[in-house]
Design an enzyme around this catalytic site. Sequence first.
Site, PDB file in Angstrom:
ATOM      1  N   ASP A 128     -63.579 -42.633 -23.755  1.00 47.19           N
ATOM      2  CA  ASP A 128     -63.320 -42.733 -22.308  1.00 47.19           C
ATOM      3  C   ASP A 128     -63.593 -44.123 -21.698  1.00 47.19           C
ATOM      4  O   ASP A 128     -63.289 -45.225 -22.388  1.00 47.19           O
ATOM      5  CB  ASP A 128     -64.436 -41.559 -21.862  1.00 47.19           C
ATOM      6  CG  ASP A 128     -64.049 -40.870 -20.553  1.00 47.19           C
ATOM      7  OD1 ASP A 128     -63.972 -41.670 -19.372  1.00 47.19           O
ATOM      8  OD2 ASP A 128     -63.324 -39.853 -20.467  1.00 47.19           O
ATOM      9  N   ASP A 129     -64.279 -44.046 -20.548  1.00 51.69           N
ATOM     10  CA  ASP A 129     -64.171 -45.490 -19.751  1.00 51.69           C
ATOM     11  C   ASP A 129     -65.025 -46.365 -20.674  1.00 51.69           C
ATOM     12  O   ASP A 129     -65.883 -46.164 -21.457  1.00 51.69           O
ATOM     13  CB  ASP A 129     -64.779 -45.297 -18.462  1.00 51.69           C
ATOM     14  CG  ASP A 129     -64.563 -46.106 -17.333  1.00 51.69           C
ATOM     15  OD1 ASP A 129     -64.070 -47.492 -17.596  1.00 51.69           O
ATOM     16  OD2 ASP A 129     -64.802 -45.950 -16.119  1.00 51.69           O
ATOM     17  N   LYS A 181     -56.153 -40.230 -21.395  1.00 52.74           N
ATOM     18  CA  LYS A 181     -56.743 -39.739 -20.039  1.00 52.74           C
ATOM     19  C   LYS A 181     -56.544 -40.611 -19.098  1.00 52.74           C
ATOM     20  O   LYS A 181     -56.936 -41.782 -19.056  1.00 52.74           O
ATOM     21  CB  LYS A 181     -58.185 -39.461 -20.118  1.00 52.74           C
ATOM     22  CG  LYS A 181     -58.953 -39.061 -19.097  1.00 52.74           C
ATOM     23  CD  LYS A 181     -60.294 -38.836 -19.376  1.00 52.74           C
ATOM     24  CE  LYS A 181     -61.135 -38.291 -18.180  1.00 52.74           C
ATOM     25  NZ  LYS A 181     -62.496 -38.234 -18.716  1.00 52.74           N
ATOM     26  N   ASP A 198     -57.282 -41.807 -15.147  1.00 52.64           N
ATOM     27  CA  ASP A 198     -58.496 -41.582 -13.964  1.00 52.64           C
ATOM     28  C   ASP A 198     -57.614 -41.943 -12.696  1.00 52.64           C
ATOM     29  O   ASP A 198     -56.638 -42.524 -12.501  1.00 52.64           O
ATOM     30  CB  ASP A 198     -59.798 -42.225 -14.224  1.00 52.64           C
ATOM     31  CG  ASP A 198     -60.839 -41.427 -13.910  1.00 52.64           C
ATOM     32  OD1 ASP A 198     -60.701 -40.679 -12.934  1.00 52.64           O
ATOM     33  OD2 ASP A 198     -61.720 -41.328 -14.732  1.00 52.64           O
ATOM     34  N   GLU A 218     -56.765 -36.477 -12.006  1.00 54.00           N
ATOM     35  CA  GLU A 218     -56.749 -36.737 -10.634  1.00 54.00           C
ATOM     36  C   GLU A 218     -57.758 -36.112  -9.691  1.00 54.00           C
ATOM     37  O   GLU A 218     -57.784 -35.990  -8.548  1.00 54.00           O
ATOM     38  CB  GLU A 218     -55.428 -36.278 -10.175  1.00 54.00           C
ATOM     39  CG  GLU A 218     -55.002 -36.509  -8.719  1.00 54.00           C
ATOM     40  CD  GLU A 218     -55.016 -35.603  -7.998  1.00 54.00           C
ATOM     41  OE1 GLU A 218     -54.508 -35.665  -6.713  1.00 54.00           O
ATOM     42  OE2 GLU A 218     -55.663 -34.324  -8.211  1.00 54.00           O
ATOM     43  N   ASP A 267     -66.008 -34.362 -11.500  1.00 56.91           N
ATOM     44  CA  ASP A 267     -66.527 -34.086 -12.543  1.00 56.91           C
ATOM     45  C   ASP A 267     -67.326 -32.990 -12.943  1.00 56.91           C
ATOM     46  O   ASP A 267     -68.360 -32.884 -11.894  1.00 56.91           O
ATOM     47  CB  ASP A 267     -67.174 -35.463 -12.812  1.00 56.91           C
ATOM     48  CG  ASP A 267     -66.219 -36.630 -13.233  1.00 56.91           C
ATOM     49  OD1 ASP A 267     -65.163 -36.451 -13.195  1.00 56.91           O
ATOM     50  OD2 ASP A 267     -66.728 -37.893 -13.804  1.00 56.91           O
TER      51      ASP A 267
END
Length: 421
Positions: A107-108, A184, A186, A219, A241
């Site tokens: 992820d991020d 993914k 964002d 989104e 989230d």
Amino acid sequence: MVGRKWSDGLLLAVLFACVWWPSAAGGAPGGAASKAKVDLKSSTYLHYKQEYRRNLLANGLGLTPPMGWNSWNHFACVINETVIRETADALVSTGLSKLGYEYVNIDDCWAEIARDYHGNFVAKNTAFPSGIKALADYVHSKGLKIGIYSDSGYFTCSKTMPGSLGHEEQDAKTFAAWGIDYLKYDNCNNGGTKPTVRYPVMTRALMKAGRPIFFSLCEWGDLHPALWGAKTGNSWRTTNDISDTWDSMMSRADLNEPYAELARPGGWNDPDMLEVGNGGMTKNEYMVHFSIWAISKAPLLLGCDIRNLSKDTWEIISNKEVIAVNQDPLGIQAKKVRSEGDQEVWAGPIAGYRVAVLLVNRGTYRYALTARWDDIGLPLETVAEARDLWEHKTLKNTFVGNISATIDGHSCKLYILKPVG
Ligand SMILES: *[C@@H]1O[C@H](CO)[C@@H](O)[C@H](O)[C@H]1NC(C)=O
Ligand SMILES: *[C@@H]1O[C@H](CO)[C@@H](O)[C@H](O)[C@H]1NC(C)=O
Ligand SMILES: *[C@@H]1O[C@H](CO)[C@@H](O)[C@H](O)[C@H]1NC(C)=O
């Protein structure tokens, strides 16, 4: 071949939807309709339904909901190549990969804040010194797939790395060259432009990149991505989230449910990743979490530390019978078909003329719940056998007209009903 399989699946799904949901034309049954943000009978919805059939994101991926792991829910920004490698190792050594958990998704926070001289992403040197290509090779060598993360804005949500806005083609090519299998994408720091403008740019870039990459639209449900997601991505977040609490989890489930009719093989509603095993809920609550995600055909992306699974966590996430409901070839998302106070019945058809039924007691006290055949779409006189998917046993009695169970607070029963005789 993939295309044919998909259209056969859709035809089956449509036939089943007609058989199983006789009340669909008259509005969603139970209390679900009132919570829907969109009017599923509106001309806009019907228009989109036609549109997405014509514009399928033709990468052949996601014929069943994706399964795997993502770093965010447990590790947030504190990630590095060691923890990703060890997670890949653990997915294999625990046997989870054999059960279908195949994606290892970063992820991020994986990149440097600055792109290189040529405008390419650079892996964060302190955390991923060997680079993403080497990590992808390692993950692939374990028989797994690797996912990565970017953002449809100028920076990702952490603001510690750039987003892909304006660099879509370049980044898609980089991901393909590294061997990435899943993206993914964002929605942070986007300069206020519409997601329906930004997301398709990456869709087209991925289609041109020369490697099938599962495209997960994150989104947050802002602009009803369920209505345009299927021509843009393989899954779309319908909510913002999740966090590791009962209320957060159940509210994601509620927000995701009204879009049930828009999920189908190749494109899935996504109520966010799993929190099972992160410690904020009881075992029974996590069983409800996993059950709802499974029958909702949600992506089953684990969010705990796979290297350190408790026995309870393992029992939940390794339940083959529950996973099989999620991976059912019809790909029809279950709906909330009755809601009375804190007592809910969720149901949806699965292959073999069977129906998956979930009884959820959202209250705090033990309560008797009943699922009625006319709510779950079985003909009234049907005699059915019931398989309890958490007890792993077929009940001795058969059932006609309804099935009941007394259920503790914040707990559930998950059955597969199979017509017999
Ligand atoms: C890598 O990340 C894990 C998980 O956050 C952490 O426990 C570990 O200390 C990190 N290792 C290095 C070398 O930074
Ligand atoms: C492993 O999980 C247990 C809870 O199940 C926790 O108490 C422990 O701190 C975890 N260990 C590590 C190294 O994260
Ligand atoms: C369930 O069905 C049985 C017959 O099979 C019937 O006697 C009973 O009243 C029903 N219960 C409910 C709550 O509908």
